[in-house]
Design a protein around this motif. Structure first.
Motif, PDB file in Angstrom:
ATOM      1  N   ALA A 144      14.646 -12.134  13.875  1.00 43.72           N
ATOM      2  CA  ALA A 144      14.538 -12.993  12.698  1.00 43.72           C
ATOM      3  C   ALA A 144      13.247 -12.712  11.932  1.00 43.72           C
ATOM      4  N   LYS A 145      12.141 -12.608  12.633  1.00 46.15           N
ATOM      5  CA  LYS A 145      10.857 -12.347  11.972  1.00 46.15           C
ATOM      6  C   LYS A 145      10.842 -10.970  11.321  1.00 46.15           C
ATOM      7  N   SER A 146      11.380  -9.992  12.013  1.00 44.57           N
ATOM      8  CA  SER A 146      11.408  -8.638  11.468  1.00 44.57           C
ATOM      9  C   SER A 146      12.230  -8.589  10.188  1.00 44.57           C
ATOM     10  N   TYR A 147      13.348  -9.286  10.165  1.00 47.42           N
ATOM     11  CA  TYR A 147      14.187  -9.290   8.962  1.00 47.42           C
ATOM     12  C   TYR A 147      13.465  -9.984   7.810  1.00 47.42           C
ATOM     13  N   THR A 148      12.795 -11.077   8.137  1.00 43.22           N
ATOM     14  CA  THR A 148      12.065 -11.804   7.094  1.00 43.22           C
ATOM     15  C   THR A 148      10.975 -10.930   6.483  1.00 43.22           C
ATOM     16  N   ILE A 149      10.232 -10.231   7.323  1.00 44.44           N
ATOM     17  CA  ILE A 149       9.172  -9.352   6.829  1.00 44.44           C
ATOM     18  C   ILE A 149       9.754  -8.240   5.976  1.00 44.44           C
ATOM     19  N   GLU A 150      10.841  -7.637   6.445  1.00 44.89           N
ATOM     20  CA  GLU A 150      11.457  -6.552   5.695  1.00 44.89           C
ATOM     21  C   GLU A 150      12.014  -7.050   4.361  1.00 44.89           C
ATOM     22  N   SER A 151      12.582  -8.256   4.362  1.00 47.29           N
ATOM     23  CA  SER A 151      13.101  -8.825   3.124  1.00 47.29           C
ATOM     24  C   SER A 151      11.980  -9.056   2.118  1.00 47.29           C
TER      25      SER A 151
ATOM     26  N   ALA B 211      17.778  -3.211  34.974  1.00 45.07           N
ATOM     27  CA  ALA B 211      19.092  -3.080  34.344  1.00 45.07           C
ATOM     28  C   ALA B 211      19.182  -3.944  33.090  1.00 45.07           C
ATOM     29  N   LEU B 212      18.609  -5.138  33.143  1.00 46.03           N
ATOM     30  CA  LEU B 212      18.618  -6.016  31.975  1.00 46.03           C
ATOM     31  C   LEU B 212      17.779  -5.441  30.842  1.00 46.03           C
ATOM     32  N   ASP B 213      16.633  -4.865  31.191  1.00 44.31           N
ATOM     33  CA  ASP B 213      15.777  -4.261  30.170  1.00 44.31           C
ATOM     34  C   ASP B 213      16.506  -3.107  29.479  1.00 44.31           C
ATOM     35  N   GLN B 214      17.192  -2.287  30.274  1.00 44.35           N
ATOM     36  CA  GLN B 214      17.942  -1.183  29.690  1.00 44.35           C
ATOM     37  C   GLN B 214      19.084  -1.692  28.810  1.00 44.35           C
ATOM     38  N   ALA B 215      19.698  -2.791  29.226  1.00 39.21           N
ATOM     39  CA  ALA B 215      20.784  -3.352  28.423  1.00 39.21           C
ATOM     40  C   ALA B 215      20.261  -3.836  27.070  1.00 39.21           C
ATOM     41  N   ILE B 216      19.108  -4.488  27.073  1.00 41.17           N
ATOM     42  CA  ILE B 216      18.522  -4.959  25.820  1.00 41.17           C
ATOM     43  C   ILE B 216      18.112  -3.775  24.952  1.00 41.17           C
ATOM     44  N   ALA B 217      17.533  -2.746  25.599  1.00 40.64           N
ATOM     45  CA  ALA B 217      17.123  -1.559  24.847  1.00 40.64           C
ATOM     46  C   ALA B 217      18.320  -0.865  24.214  1.00 40.64           C
ATOM     47  N   GLY B 218      19.458  -0.945  24.818  1.00 41.21           N
ATOM     48  CA  GLY B 218      20.643  -0.267  24.297  1.00 41.21           C
ATOM     49  C   GLY B 218      21.498  -1.121  23.385  1.00 41.21           C
ATOM     50  N   THR B 219      21.064  -2.327  23.078  1.00 49.19           N
ATOM     51  CA  THR B 219      21.849  -3.215  22.213  1.00 49.19           C
ATOM     52  C   THR B 219      21.529  -2.949  20.741  1.00 49.19           C
ATOM     53  N   GLU B 220      22.558  -2.845  19.948  1.00 40.51           N
ATOM     54  CA  GLU B 220      22.393  -2.659  18.500  1.00 40.51           C
ATOM     55  C   GLU B 220      21.959  -3.983  17.873  1.00 40.51           C
ATOM     56  N   LEU B 221      20.714  -4.011  17.338  1.00 42.61           N
ATOM     57  CA  LEU B 221      20.172  -5.227  16.744  1.00 42.61           C
ATOM     58  C   LEU B 221      20.235  -5.212  15.221  1.00 42.61           C
ATOM     59  N   SER B 222      20.781  -4.134  14.657  1.00 43.66           N
ATOM     60  CA  SER B 222      20.878  -3.992  13.193  1.00 43.66           C
ATOM     61  C   SER B 222      19.516  -4.093  12.530  1.00 43.66           C
ATOM     62  N   ALA B 223      18.474  -3.623  13.238  1.00 41.75           N
ATOM     63  CA  ALA B 223      17.114  -3.736  12.695  1.00 41.75           C
ATOM     64  C   ALA B 223      16.940  -2.906  11.439  1.00 41.75           C
ATOM     65  N   GLY B 224      17.618  -1.789  11.330  1.00 36.26           N
ATOM     66  CA  GLY B 224      17.457  -0.934  10.149  1.00 36.26           C
ATOM     67  C   GLY B 224      18.526  -1.137   9.105  1.00 36.26           C
ATOM     68  N   LYS B 225      19.360  -2.136   9.292  1.00 39.90           N
ATOM     69  CA  LYS B 225      20.459  -2.350   8.357  1.00 39.90           C
ATOM     70  C   LYS B 225      19.968  -3.099   7.122  1.00 39.90           C
ATOM     71  N   LYS B 226      20.285  -2.573   5.939  1.00 46.37           N
ATOM     72  CA  LYS B 226      19.858  -3.186   4.679  1.00 46.37           C
ATOM     73  C   LYS B 226      20.852  -4.273   4.270  1.00 46.37           C
ATOM     74  N   SER B 227      20.325  -5.250   3.492  1.00 48.64           N
ATOM     75  CA  SER B 227      21.175  -6.312   2.950  1.00 48.64           C
ATOM     76  C   SER B 227      21.528  -6.001   1.506  1.00 48.64           C
ATOM     77  N   TRP B 228      22.718  -6.405   1.107  1.00 48.81           N
ATOM     78  CA  TRP B 228      23.218  -6.075  -0.231  1.00 48.81           C
ATOM     79  C   TRP B 228      22.359  -6.678  -1.341  1.00 48.81           C
ATOM     80  N   TRP B 229      21.704  -7.811  -1.062  1.00 47.52           N
ATOM     81  CA  TRP B 229      20.967  -8.496  -2.118  1.00 47.52           C
ATOM     82  C   TRP B 229      19.570  -7.926  -2.339  1.00 47.52           C
TER      83      TRP B 229
END
Length: 538
Positions: free
Chosen positions: A307-314, A400-418
């Motif tokens: 959430a914070k990362s998206y806010t900063i990027e926005s 195993a949990l750390d690897q699972a989190i590392a491999g999860t797609e968080l859409s951190a680099g995904k741009k918003s249409w607006w």
């Protein structure tokens, strides 16, 4: 017994033997090796006996010293056998009397009986077509260890067991505790003979026989046939022959013997295992485990960082162009956690805080609670195995949990249409402000140089350059405020999506590392119970 019936009996026995073997294999690592080894020995004996002659019935005579066992053996088999018995080199060796020599050698070799006598026809009892092998065995109470070992071995091998007792020692604890009680499941293939009844006064015979039947009932052998005989007078010999002949003619003694062995070993496994069924894995328990592991694996921290990362990027992309560059000095929380990337496979580790004592304690508690709930109701040995299956993954879970989190797609680099829309309008507002300022600056320069100053267009009495400055500034402030509101809402949506993906990844780890091993053991218990039920023919 008809051939069809014999085939059906053999098929049923085969099914029960397979079920017992399945139960033995399923109980590996759960029940004691001693019990499982005993089952394996029974299965081996059954395999060997079934590969040998089905047309021969092996009847063993067992008894203590002084019971008249050999005399009874001779009386049942005929006088010629008695002569053969007298020529035996030593009484420590079993003697076989055989009716139907053809095909008897392999089974006698398996029994390790070298002293063999081709018996003569006994009218009404046995002839060459009968397929009967009588064994006279050493005394079970012999002081020679080798003799006792022979008896113990033969107890497990012969098809029918004839226990010869005498009026003086028929209640002897040695025979009942060491031999008869353990054979409680073998009543169908046991015949008990009270020999030497000629030594009892007639009025005492029936009370002694009733007393013997009562003792046998306490041994679990209440259905065993009990006969009184005298090898000296011949009383009761015909009844013993008739009982043996009935068993031989039915051609099912070996199957009944093996079925009794299966029933006994199945009961022993059941007793050691205990009764009960595991509660199993409920959806609620599965969800609670995933939630606890997600918390212990810092999923809330990652969601907040998304959430914070998206806010900063926005802000960086839609804020007031003059000040948005300041956002670059704010660290990206996802980047600090090594989660700011476009490809989930770029790394396989995060920079999340390592699991400390509190997190490990929380993980252990979650796994323990899950295992306890899943194993509830299971028998003791199986409950321990189910819990162990859950605990085995505890050491590997944090990584195993750390690897699972590392491999999860968080859409951190995904741009918003607006973003591009706001960015364009922001720059347009800035250009408008700069245009107004430039216009006014130009007019001021002309006035300073004492040059003619052209008339400035007005709108509603407001100079157009001033309106440009004010309008651009207001629009920029409005866009900045609106962008923050939209960014906050979008950040919440993106954080929610990240939370769902992360919980799904954590659930997959929990499923693979904890739930599946636990369910495998629960299913093993169910399969064991079903196999044991089939082996016991219940």
């Amino acid at each position: 017994m008809s051939r069809h019936g014999a085939t059906r009996e053999a098929s049923e026995l085969h099914r029960r033997l397979e079920a017992l073997n399945d139960a033995r294999e399923l109980a590996e690592g759960v029940l004691s090796n001693e019990s499982l080894d005993a089952v394996f020995e029974v299965l081996e004996r059954a395999s060997s006996r079934r590969s040998l002659s089905a047309d021969h019935t092996v009847v063993g005579f067992f008894g203590a010293t002084g019971s008249g066992k050999s005399s009874l053996f001779n009386a049942v088999g005929g006088a010629e056998i008695a002569t053969a018995a007298a020529r035996r080199p030593t009484t420590s060796e079993p003697l076989a009397s055989v009716w139907g020599v053809a095909g008897s050698a392999p089974i006698l070799d398996w029994l390790q009986v070298s002293q063999r006598h081709h018996a003569s026809v006994v009218p009404g009892f046995a002839d060459e077509t009968t397929g009967l092998i009588l064994l006279d065995l050493p005394d079970f109470d012999s002081t020679r260890a080798a003799n006792r070992e022979i008896v113990q071995r033969m107890v497990g091998l012969v098809d029918v067991l004839v226990w010869v007792l005498d009026p003086q020692k028929y209640a002897d604890a040695a025979v009942h505790n060491d031999f008869l009680t353990p054979l409680a499941s073998h009543a169908a293939v046991i015949l008990v003979v009270l020999n030497q009844i000629d030594r009892l006064p007639k009025p005492e015979l029936n009370p002694v026989l009733e007393s013997l039947r009562g003792i046998l009932a306490r041994d679990g052998l209440g259905r065993v046939q009990v006969l009184g005989t005298s090898a000296v007078t011949g009383e009761g010999i015909d009844e013993v022959r008739a009982a043996i002949r009935r068993v031989v003619l039915q051609r099912e003694a070996s199957s009944k013997r093996l079925a009794a062995d299966v029933a006994r070993e199945s009961s022993r496994l059941a007793a050691e295992s205990g009764d009960g069924e595991a509660a199993g894995v409920s959806s609620g328990a599965r969800a609670r485990l995933a939630d606890e592991l997600a918390s212990a694996a810092n999923v809330p921290l990652v969601v907040e960082a998304v959430a914070k990362s998206y806010t900063i990027e926005s802000t960086r992309r839609t804020g007031w162009p003059v000040t948005r560059w300041l956002v670059r000095f704010r660290p990206d929380p996802l980047r600090r956690l090594n989660l700011r990337r476009n490809e989930p496979s770029a790394v396989n580790r995060t920079s999340l805080p390592p699991a400390g004592a509190p997190e490990r304690a929380r993980t252990d508690a979650a796994v323990r609670e899950f295992a306890d709930a899943a194993s509830e109701g299971a028998p003791g040995p199986w409950r321990a195995v189910i819990r162990s299956a859950a605990r085995d993954a505890r050491e590997q879970l944090p990584d195993a949990l750390d690897q699972a989190i590392a491999g999860t797609e968080l859409s951190a680099g995904k741009k918003s249409w607006w973003w591009p829309v706001f960015n364009f309008v922001q720059w347009l507002a800035l250009v408008t402000v700069l245009g107004g300022l430039g216009w006014l600056g130009g007019l001021a320069g002309l006035g300073y140089l004492q040059l003619p100053v052209p008339e400035v267009p007005k709108a509603e009495g407001w100079p157009l350059p001033t309106l440009m400055i004010l309008g651009g500034a207001v629009l920029g402030v409005f866009l900045a405020i609106t962008g923050r509101v939209i960014a906050a809402l979008a950040a919440r949506v993106r954080a929610g999506a990240a939370r769902r993906r992360l919980k799904s990844a954590v659930s997959a780890v929990a499923e693979r590392r904890v739930v599946e091993p636990v369910e495998a053991e629960i299913n093993r218990l169910r399969s064991f119970t079903a196999a044991l039920k089939a082996a016991r023919a219940q």
